[in-house]
Design an enzyme around this catalytic site. Structure first.
Site, short mmCIF file in Angstrom:
data_model
loop_
_atom_site.label_atom_id
_atom_site.label_comp_id
_atom_site.label_asym_id
_atom_site.label_seq_id
_atom_site.Cartn_x
_atom_site.Cartn_y
_atom_site.Cartn_z
CE LYS A 1 -14.96 19.56 -15.90
NZ LYS A 1 -15.79 20.68 -16.41
CE1 TYR B 1 7.95 2.06 -33.75
CE2 TYR B 1 7.40 3.44 -31.87
CZ TYR B 1 7.29 2.24 -32.55
OH TYR B 1 6.55 1.23 -32.02
NE ARG C 1 -20.04 24.25 -21.58
CZ ARG C 1 -19.06 24.17 -20.69
NH1 ARG C 1 -17.84 23.81 -21.08
NH2 ARG C 1 -19.27 24.45 -19.42
CG MET D 1 0.54 3.43 -27.22
SD MET D 1 -0.34 2.40 -28.42
CE MET D 1 -2.01 2.63 -27.85
C1 LIG Z 1 -15.63 21.72 -15.49
C2 LIG Z 1 -16.64 22.65 -14.97
C3 LIG Z 1 -16.40 23.39 -13.79
C4 LIG Z 1 -15.06 23.40 -13.10
O1 LIG Z 1 -14.18 24.16 -13.88
P1 LIG Z 1 -12.73 24.64 -13.32
O2 LIG Z 1 -12.34 25.69 -14.29
O3 LIG Z 1 -11.84 23.46 -13.38
O4 LIG Z 1 -12.97 25.13 -11.96
C5 LIG Z 1 -17.42 24.16 -13.29
N1 LIG Z 1 -18.62 24.22 -13.92
C6 LIG Z 1 -18.88 23.55 -15.05
C7 LIG Z 1 -20.23 23.67 -15.69
C8 LIG Z 1 -17.90 22.75 -15.63
O5 LIG Z 1 -18.16 22.09 -16.76
#
Ligand SMILES: *Cc1c(COP(=O)(O)O)cnc(C)c1O
Length: 374
Positions: free
Chosen positions: A47, A266, A145, A314
């Site tokens: 991700k 700045y 969550r 930036m």
């Molecule tokens: C992001 C995520 C992971 C990976 O987390 P790390 O701490 O980077 O290993 C695993 N499971 C879920 C549900 C996540 O959202």
């Protein structure tokens, strides 16, 4: 052999780049697989554009290294990977709104299911398309969550047509040993109750990077490492010699000699106490460099730490070249390195910026081109 590729074009279009060492990623995957053993599937989490490393760019290395799945947080991330890899198993860890169920089904993405209503929408979409959608049930064991802790609701989800319930999982809050164990027990209890009613799950998982190293007993038959893939170490009890795979590099665009008393940037927030040679670098906070590195941050030029002067803009920032008289325009500046040769490691960057390692790399999202080396 050094193979370089950029996103979009053969020609490197910027002097600010993120360099990713694919051999290090492969080695980290190998270490994880070796540690977990053959019976545990590894689902690397890519991700946030592969924690800044470039999801599409690193995916082939992870696939060759035996990833069971590639996991992302959102549908948009999954679709980007689906375009590049038409057949590889993809997993969405987060919630996808019911209205987008058709897209999940069409693209054969395995979806996390957090409620009966979400499952019903996906079931309808799958039936309409004349196919079966794979899902993993998300068990809320305390993190609060995503997910539910309701045997009946899970049971009803599992009766819906057009769905293959391939897995069941949860996520640890990593509070302390007792709380973590309680979460693990809640997951395995729920699995046992559902299995007692005749259901079975190919994949069961709860461990992320930290827990897969620190709690070997919680690996079940799948683990979900994110940070660990990139060599970012967060474990406390266990150990794995994973290596940081990223370096963030720039080059001096211009050098100025300024007089004592003159300001820089700045608000002239830095004023030269004496005649000073300064260098301008073409990266700023929109490249994911923390703006609060002002007064703390530095880059490394010819092995020398050059402090950032004044406000980080930036797209640019200025550094003090006093201690590198040999510096020339076009010279390399290491923004984040592996900590050797006076470079700032991701660990040091997160301490200076007051955040964690994942945020430091994930925020280098889109703009700098990725250059992949082996
Ligand atoms: C992001 C995520 C992971 C990976 O987390 P790390 O701490 O980077 O290993 C695993 N499971 C879920 C549900 C996540 O959202």
């Amino acid at each position: 052999m050094q193979t370089e590729q950029t996103t979009g074009s053969e020609l490197l279009l910027r002097d600010t780049i993120v360099k990713v060492n694919l051999s290090d990623i492969a080695e980290n995957m190998r270490l994880i697989r070796e540690m977990c053993g053959e019976d545990v599937a590894v689902m690397p989490v890519i991700k946030a554009n592969g924690y800044g490393h470039g999801a599409v760019g690193i995916a082939p290395t992870l696939i060759e290294s035996g990833a069971a799945y590639l996991a992302v947080a959102t549908l948009t991330e999954a679709l980007e990977l689906r375009q590049a890899y038409p057949d590889y198993p993809l997993f969405i860890l987060g919630h996808t709104p019911a209205r987008l169920s058709d897209i999940v089904v069409e693209n054969r993405i395995t979806q996390t299911i957090v409620s009966l209503s979400q499952a019903q929408a996906l079931s309808e979409a799958a039936q309409k398309a004349g196919t079966v959608a794979k899902i993993h049930l998300k068990v809320d064991t305390g993190f609060h969550r995503l997910g539910i802790y309701d045997e009946e609701e899970f049971w009803q989800i599992c009766q819906l047509p057009g769905l293959e319930v391939e897995g069941i999982f949860s996520h640890l809050a990593l509070v302390n040993d007792e709380e973590d164990e309680l979460q693990y027990r809640r997951l395995t209890d729920m699995i046992a109750r559902l299995e007692a009613r005749g259901l079975s799950f190919r994949y069961k998982h709860i461990a992320d990077s930290i827990s897969l190293v620190d709690y070997p007993q919680y690996r079940l038959n799948m683990v979900r490492p994110g940070a660990l893939i990139y060599g970012l170490r967060g474990f406390h009890k266990g150990y794995l010699p994973v290596r940081q795979c990223i370096s963030f590099e720039s080059r001096i665009s211009q050098i100025h000699d300024i007089r004592a008393g003159e300001g820089v940037g700045y608000d002239y927030l830095w004023r030269a106490p004496k005649d000073t040679r300064i260098g301008t670098l073409p990266f700023g906070y929109s490249d994911g460099y923390p703006r609060n590195m002002r007064d703390k941050g530095y880059v490394t030029i010819h092995g020398v730490k050059c402090p950032i002067l004044g406000v980080i803009c930036m797209d640019q920032c200025m550094v003090d070249l006093t201690d590198v008289p040999q510096a020339q325009e076009g010279d390399l500046a290491i923004v984040y390195g592996n900590g050797e040769n006076n470079t700032m490691s991701i660990q040091e960057a997160c301490e200076l910026a007051g955040t964690n390692k994942n945020e430091i790399v994930a925020r280098i999202l889109a703009r700098p081109p990725r250059v992949y080396v082996k």
